[in-house]
Structure formats: C-alpha cells, structure tokens
Scaffold this motif. Structure first.
Motif, PDB file in Angstrom:
ATOM      1  N   PHE A   1       0.842  -1.194   0.000  1.00 55.39           N
ATOM      2  CA  PHE A   1       0.000   0.000   0.000  1.00 55.39           C
ATOM      3  C   PHE A   1       0.879   1.246   0.000  1.00 55.39           C
ATOM      4  N   LEU A   2       0.444   2.261  -0.735  1.00 54.75           N
ATOM      5  CA  LEU A   2       1.267   3.445  -0.941  1.00 54.75           C
ATOM      6  C   LEU A   2       0.777   4.612  -0.094  1.00 54.75           C
ATOM      7  N   ASN A   3       1.725   5.297   0.506  1.00 58.70           N
ATOM      8  CA  ASN A   3       1.456   6.550   1.198  1.00 58.70           C
ATOM      9  C   ASN A   3       2.058   7.698   0.389  1.00 58.70           C
ATOM     10  N   ASP A   4       1.694   8.913   0.735  1.00 63.90           N
ATOM     11  CA  ASP A   4       2.233  10.072   0.025  1.00 63.90           C
ATOM     12  C   ASP A   4       3.759  10.059   0.094  1.00 63.90           C
ATOM     13  N   GLY A   5       4.376  10.253  -1.063  1.00 58.32           N
ATOM     14  CA  GLY A   5       5.832  10.289  -1.120  1.00 58.32           C
ATOM     15  C   GLY A   5       6.485   8.965  -1.408  1.00 58.32           C
ATOM     16  N   ASP A   6       5.741   7.869  -1.360  1.00 53.24           N
ATOM     17  CA  ASP A   6       6.315   6.555  -1.665  1.00 53.24           C
ATOM     18  C   ASP A   6       6.684   6.463  -3.137  1.00 53.24           C
ATOM     19  N   GLU A   7       7.814   5.836  -3.425  1.00 52.87           N
ATOM     20  CA  GLU A   7       8.260   5.585  -4.790  1.00 52.87           C
ATOM     21  C   GLU A   7       8.086   4.102  -5.087  1.00 52.87           C
ATOM     22  N   PRO A   8       7.116   3.720  -5.921  1.00 48.82           N
ATOM     23  CA  PRO A   8       6.864   2.289  -6.176  1.00 48.82           C
ATOM     24  C   PRO A   8       8.098   1.540  -6.652  1.00 48.82           C
ATOM     25  N   GLU A   9       8.892   2.149  -7.521  1.00 44.11           N
ATOM     26  CA  GLU A   9      10.077   1.455  -8.041  1.00 44.11           C
ATOM     27  C   GLU A   9      11.071   1.159  -6.919  1.00 44.11           C
ATOM     28  N   THR A  10      11.226   2.098  -5.990  1.00 48.27           N
ATOM     29  CA  THR A  10      12.141   1.876  -4.867  1.00 48.27           C
ATOM     30  C   THR A  10      11.649   0.739  -3.986  1.00 48.27           C
ATOM     31  N   ILE A  11      10.342   0.699  -3.747  1.00 52.27           N
ATOM     32  CA  ILE A  11       9.753  -0.374  -2.944  1.00 52.27           C
ATOM     33  C   ILE A  11       9.989  -1.730  -3.604  1.00 52.27           C
ATOM     34  N   LEU A  12       9.789  -1.791  -4.915  1.00 52.94           N
ATOM     35  CA  LEU A  12       9.944  -3.052  -5.645  1.00 52.94           C
ATOM     36  C   LEU A  12      11.391  -3.522  -5.658  1.00 52.94           C
ATOM     37  N   THR A  13      12.324  -2.617  -5.926  1.00 58.23           N
ATOM     38  CA  THR A  13      13.730  -3.032  -6.005  1.00 58.23           C
ATOM     39  C   THR A  13      14.308  -3.352  -4.632  1.00 58.23           C
ATOM     40  N   THR A  14      13.738  -2.770  -3.576  1.00 54.36           N
ATOM     41  CA  THR A  14      14.176  -3.130  -2.226  1.00 54.36           C
ATOM     42  C   THR A  14      13.766  -4.558  -1.893  1.00 54.36           C
ATOM     43  N   ALA A  15      12.549  -4.926  -2.299  1.00 54.26           N
ATOM     44  CA  ALA A  15      12.055  -6.279  -2.028  1.00 54.26           C
ATOM     45  C   ALA A  15      12.683  -7.311  -2.955  1.00 54.26           C
ATOM     46  N   TRP A  16      12.910  -6.949  -4.218  1.00 53.74           N
ATOM     47  CA  TRP A  16      13.449  -7.863  -5.221  1.00 53.74           C
ATOM     48  C   TRP A  16      14.593  -7.172  -5.965  1.00 53.74           C
TER      49      TRP A  16
END
Length: 288
Positions: free
Chosen positions: A142-157
């Motif tokens: 789930f995304l909050n204000d300021g979250d970068e989806p690409e950063t979240i994805l590359t951190t996990a994978w």
C-alpha cells in the motif's frame, strides 16, 4: 530427573546438530532417526513438531543457503551443486525453484532475464503497487504520500528488472479487490474463485508465520501469542511480530488480523488507520 519432554528435546537437538554439521552429505531420514534411537516414523513426527518443519525441509534450507554462498562467490552451477552434496544441477534447479521461486542461473546472474511486472491500482484502502513474477503475486504494498513504487519493488526484489505493465497484472488486481459482484455460478466465477498464486520467499520461520496468518478467517482476529503457539513456538511472540512486520504481500497475507493480546490493535506496516479500516470492512462483509 530428566522428563520425557526434556529427553525428546535433547534427541531433536542432537539430530539438528548432526544435520547442520553433515547436510552436505545429505543424510537420509533413516540415518538421522538411527542417530537418536528412534523409528523413522516417530522421528519424522517429533522433529516436525519441535522444529516446525520436516527433517527433509530443514536440510533443504541448509543446502540451499550453502549453494547460494557458492554461487555468490562465482562458482559454476555444477560446482555449487557438487559442493552442496547434490547429485547434479537438476537437483539444484529444483531446490531453487521450490524454495526461492527463481532458477539458480537467475540467482547467479543477479536477476538477468528475470522480469517483475507491476502496476499501481486503487483499493478501498488507498492506492497500492502490485508486483508479479512468472504470473505470481510477489508483492502487494500500500502506498502513502511520497512513496516511490520502483524503490519499494527493487528493495524487495533487488535482483530483477522492472516493467511498468498494469494491463499484464490487471486480472489479478481485479480479483483482490473486485469492483463488481461476481457470479459464482458460471465459468468466470469458478475461475475467479481459485486461490490467487502467491510467490513468497523468506526464512523458514517467516514462511511458517505467514502461512499461519493465512489460516485466520476473514472477520476474525488472532494475537501474536496465538500465532506463536500455532507455529509451535509459544515463547516467540516478539519474533512473530517481526516476521509479521516484514510481510511483503499486504491484505492477501492478512497480517492486519493480528492484534495484541490486550485487545489493542497495535501497529501496522501500512498505518494503523488502514488496519482499522480493513478490519471494519471485513466485519461488515462477514455480517452481510
């Protein structure tokens, strides 16, 4: 005086010590059982009760971690398999795919050729990013204000390539939070009601915790202590909380259904307000 429980623990501890020291020799179930003077059937049952996984699975995790260390050091696949005590690259491949969800070649190449498709969608609880690997859900965040989806994805994978491809994952998103009623009497309904394919990777302990979360019915709650007891480790509620906090697939693996034993909701990776909204939404669905 030694109780039966203490003696059993000593037997299993001895078996774990032997397996940890000799996993590269791939000891058989019979060899491990004989080591602690138990029948294979009795040993298998006791080991699984005390360790939370079967002797075979425990040995597989040890073997896989060693093989991964060899691949990181630059060893060829055949050498990594041989040094790990496996008969060939085929067995190493099966071990990686079963536990990691990727091939040893993809692991060695740091994800070369491994594509994670993702899209950003709306839900009753705000926007979220959904990532898939080989048509399996690998991440729901789930995304909050300021979250970068690409950063979240590359951190996990970190070892994968990313492709923003909402149409490719739309069908899965439609099943998570359907916007229209589903007619369960027809072929489409049967297709949609099938369990969603999920790709998980984590430690043996994390996987046990996440599996236990899947057993909490919609509209019901469980405490951290109850989850710890469910996985056979009643004193590990703090570690259970850490594993729950690292859940990579929100909502589908329902960590929002876990509360403190005092009845307080406690924290939530994606915000306490979102957790309260989820529980209220589910309670209303169950009541209907």
């Amino acid at each position: 005086m030694t109780t039966d429980s203490t003696y059993t623990y000593q037997q299993i501890a001895s078996a774990i010590e032997h397996l940890t020291s000799h996993y590269r020799e791939q000891p058989s179930l019979g060899e491990l059982a004989e080591k602690v003077n138990l029948s294979e059937f009795h040993f298998q049952r006791l080991f699984t009760e005390w360790a939370g996984v079967s002797p075979k699975k425990f040995g597989q995790y040890l073997t896989l971690e060693y093989a991964k260390s060899r691949l990181r050091d630059g060893y060829p696949l055949a050498d990594a398999a041989h040094d790990s005590g496996l008969s060939g690259t085929g067995r190493l491949h099966d071990l990686f795919v079963t536990i990691e969800g990727i091939t040893p070649g993809q692991f060695k190449q740091a994800g070369s050729g491994l594509l994670l498709s993702y899209g950003i969608f709306n839900s009753p609880f705000g926007p979220y990013v959904l990532g898939t690997l080989n048509n399996k859900i690998a991440l729901l965040h789930f995304l909050n204000d300021g979250d970068e989806p690409e950063t979240i994805l590359t951190t996990a994978w970190p070892e994968v390539s990313l492709k923003n491809d909402s149409p490719a994952v739309q069908f899965l998103a439609d099943q998570i939070f359907p916007t229209t009623a589903i007619d369960i009497s027809g072929d489409l309904g049967n297709k949609l009601l099938k369990p969603l394919p999920i790709l998980l990777r984590g430690s043996a302990f994390q996987l046990k915790v996440w599996e236990a979360l899947l057993n909490i019915p919609e509209g019901r709650l469980a405490s951290y202590d109850q989850i710890a007891s469910a996985i056979g480790q009643p004193t590990a509620s703090r570690a259970v909380g850490t594993a729950i906090g690292s859940n990579p697939i929100g909502y589908l693996i329902p960590c929002h259904r876990v509360i403190k034993k005092t009845g307080l909701f406690g924290g939530y990776r994606w915000g306490a307000e979102r957790k309260q909204a989820m529980l209220g939404w589910e309670a209303a669905r169950v009541e209907k």
